[in-house]
Design an enzyme around this catalytic site. Structure first.
Site, PDB file in Angstrom:
ATOM      1  N   ASP A  15       0.849  -1.193   0.000  1.00  0.00           N
ATOM      2  CA  ASP A  15       0.000   0.000   0.000  1.00  0.00           C
ATOM      3  C   ASP A  15       0.888   1.248   0.000  1.00  0.00           C
ATOM      4  OD1 ASP A  15      -2.154   1.699   0.180  1.00  0.00           O
ATOM      5  OD2 ASP A  15      -3.002   0.806   1.974  1.00  0.00           O
ATOM      6  N   ASP A  16       0.739   2.073  -1.033  1.00  0.00           N
ATOM      7  CA  ASP A  16       1.505   3.328  -1.148  1.00  0.00           C
ATOM      8  C   ASP A  16       3.000   3.085  -1.367  1.00  0.00           C
ATOM      9  OD1 ASP A  16      -0.945   4.391  -0.525  1.00  0.00           O
ATOM     10  OD2 ASP A  16      -0.222   5.750   1.029  1.00  0.00           O
ATOM     11  N   CYS A  54      -6.110   4.826  -3.422  1.00  0.00           N
ATOM     12  CA  CYS A  54      -6.301   3.395  -3.161  1.00  0.00           C
ATOM     13  C   CYS A  54      -7.479   2.748  -3.889  1.00  0.00           C
ATOM     14  CB  CYS A  54      -6.453   3.166  -1.662  1.00  0.00           C
ATOM     15  SG  CYS A  54      -5.052   3.775  -0.695  1.00  0.00           S
ATOM     16  N   HIS A 108     -10.187  -2.195  -1.744  1.00  0.00           N
ATOM     17  CA  HIS A 108     -10.332  -1.156  -0.735  1.00  0.00           C
ATOM     18  C   HIS A 108     -11.586  -1.463   0.077  1.00  0.00           C
ATOM     19  CE1 HIS A 108      -9.322   2.775   0.935  1.00  0.00           C
ATOM     20  NE2 HIS A 108     -10.611   2.925   1.103  1.00  0.00           N
ATOM     21  N   ASP A 304      -0.460  -0.572  -5.064  1.00  0.00           N
ATOM     22  CA  ASP A 304      -1.589   0.125  -5.680  1.00  0.00           C
ATOM     23  C   ASP A 304      -1.169   1.435  -6.339  1.00  0.00           C
ATOM     24  OD1 ASP A 304      -1.077   1.336  -3.219  1.00  0.00           O
ATOM     25  OD2 ASP A 304      -3.170   1.301  -2.533  1.00  0.00           O
ATOM     26  N   HIS A 305      -0.141   2.072  -5.851  1.00  0.00           N
ATOM     27  CA  HIS A 305       0.407   3.312  -6.426  1.00  0.00           C
ATOM     28  C   HIS A 305       1.621   3.723  -5.609  1.00  0.00           C
ATOM     29  CE1 HIS A 305      -1.681   4.998  -3.011  1.00  0.00           C
ATOM     30  NE2 HIS A 305      -2.819   4.511  -3.479  1.00  0.00           N
TER      31      HIS A 305
END
Length: 524
Positions: A15-16, A54, A108, A304-305
């Site tokens: 995540d992130d 997200c 999410h 996710d990014h």
């Protein structure tokens, strides 16, 4: 390709997580377990998220459809109701006889996945969420005053946390337990494990900070807001500002810089969070070895990014820059990306980032320079399974052939697409994550080998249509001279130059992105 039948899948999502990993050339981070995975995998160097937040990114990735198709730009709708009853990646595996399981943050949670993580469509059993996650937004961080705060920087003594654990530790425990239950089952499994870190707050075991002495940390190479950055493109990192320790800094909105000493501490904590997450990945992969599953399980690792660490004077995600859209994408395919000789040994011995940060690998990762975005994952994964011969309805490009053919150089005209919504031309409190009803502008961004080109266009949230004649701003970064994307040369180019460039792109690819357009947008 017959050997691909009945192979298990372990799908790991951080995540992130930006490409701050050793296998992507980051010389600061300590990520030995992910690097070890990469050394036996195909590593895609040019993978990009569709939207750097997200829920839209995860929904796009898992349905293989872009945000303009899922119509999810915020956290407040469920695609099956709001847009279309699109089949997800795990749902497809489930339909092919796989036992599908979800641990941690995969979809999410909340409205965006129907408050069920899309169960029972995507999963054979209800999704698991770690009980300790409930404390992530509570006051758990001891400050200098001895009191507990809801801080951004929150390195803790784990033994003093509720239950003596943290969410990603709990998720790893559950994933290990599930693997043990499936080890001797004839039914193949698809296990998705979503780690919460390095997402904020940086509530992590305090010992990981020791890997990154503050005196050795440096600021971002481009810590100032670029002079020619359109105001609509700037994200004011509102979620970071809300944390107690950041509020104490009294930073002016929207551009006021974070004090340099605090910037260094944010970067220190982010890297420490990556190393902590890497250790959990290592525990998971070691279990594959111990259970004899490493030679029959395809492993995918991605995020996710990304997340800005001070580049362009920005923090968090919420933009179209590479630092927020560029993500790791790693595929381990036993017998294909790793040779059989390796499989006689331990494939994934655990490496403790706290004690051994620079392992010596017997093989280097196979780097793939193909340009792609995360809608491609379904094609890549399903393409490896010869028993899945159905024509798939997706918006990604099929790069599965790359596992069987040597790369012939990077495609000069390959394009990845990203987008980000804004409520106004100038930064305001909801610029980072506007509700659908408040979206007035959509920033559509094309990333090629040579440039990143972004147009900020008028958008109607009721009809989901783009007004091609309503160009609010533009960005153009020529990457050979400006890899950090700091010098916007949009105003230097005649419209015909970019139109010629755009006209040479595959129309089927462009149409899937600019689906609301009647013509390509002109540069004013």
């Amino acid at each position: 390709m017959g050997s691909f039948r009945r192979r298990n899948v372990l799908f790991i999502m951080a995540d992130d997580l930006r490409t701050s990993l050793g296998c992507y050339g980051d010389s600061v981070v300590k990520s030995p377990n992910i690097d070890q995975l990469a050394s036996k995998s195909k590593v895609f160097l040019n993978a990009y998220a569709q939207q750097a937040v997200c829920a839209p990114s995860r929904t796009s990735m898992l349905t293989s459809r872009r945000p303009d198709t899922t119509r999810l730009y915020d956290f407040k709708s469920y695609w099956r109701v709001h847009s279309g009853n699109y089949t997800t990646l795990p749902q497809y595996f489930k339909s092919q006889g796989y036992f599908t399981m979800s641990v941690g943050k995969v979809f999410h949670p909340g409205i965006a996945s129907n408050h069920t993580d899309d169960y029972p469509y995507s999963w054979s059993i209800p999704a698991y969420h770690p009980a300790s996650f409930r404390y992530e937004k509570e006051k758990m961080c001891k400050g200098e005053d001895g009191k507990l705060h809801a801080n951004l920087l929150c390195a803790v003594n784990v033994t003093q946390q509720p239950g003596g654990t943290l969410p990603d530790m709990e998720s790893t425990d559950e994933a290990v337990r599930l693997l043990k239950t499936r080890a001797n089952d004839d039914v193949p499994f698809f296990l998705a494990v979503g780690f919460h870190k390095p997402h904020i707050p940086f509530r992590i075991p305090q010992e990981y900070l020791g890997l990154y002495p503050i005196e050795q940390m440096t600021l971002a190479p481009d810590p100032n807001v670029p002079k020619l950055l359109p105001p609509v493109a700037y994200n004011p990192w509102t979620d970071v500002r809300k944390r107690d320790d950041v509020q104490k800094l009294n930073i002016s909105f929207p551009y006021g810089p974070i004090p340099k000493d605090f910037q260094l501490r944010i970067r220190q904590h982010y890297y420490a969070a990556v190393s902590y997450m890497d250790a959990q990945v290592g525990r998971l992969l070691r279990t594959l070895d111990e259970l004899g599953l490493a030679n029959s399980t395809t492993v995918v690792f991605t995020s996710d990014h990304g997340w800005s660490l001070g580049e362009h004077g920005e923090w968090a995600k919420y933009s179209n820059f590479d630092v927020t859209t560029h993500v790791p994408l790693i595929f381990f395919v036993p017998g294909v990306t790793s040779c059989h000789d390796q499989l006689r040994e331990s494939t994934f011995p655990f490496i403790d980032p706290l004690t051994q940060s620079k392992p010596i690998f017997k093989s280097k990762p196979e780097h793939a320079r193909y340009q792609c975005d995360l809608t491609t994952i379904s094609f890549l994964l399903l393409g490896l399974f010869s028993c899945f011969q159905k024509e798939l309805c997706t918006e990604g490009n099929n790069l599965a052939y790359t596992f069987q053919h040597q790369e012939q150089g990077q495609d000069e005209e390959a394009i990845s697409f990203s987008q980000y919504p804004r409520p106004a031309d100038t930064p305001q409190v909801n610029s980072d994550l506007p509700d659908l009803k408040d979206i007035k502008i959509m920033g559509y961004s094309l990333r090629s080998r040579d440039y990143r080109y972004t147009l900020w266009l008028g958008f109607n949230p009721k009809t989901f249509k783009v007004n091609v004649s309503d160009v609010h701003a533009g960005e153009l970064y020529m990457l050979a001279d400006d890899p950090g994307q700091d010098n916007n040369v949009y105003s230097d180019f005649e419209p015909s130059v970019m139109l010629t460039k755009m006209a040479s792109l595959p129309h089927v690819t462009l149409n899937s992105f600019f689906r609301n357009y009647t013509q390509l947008p002109l540069i004013n």
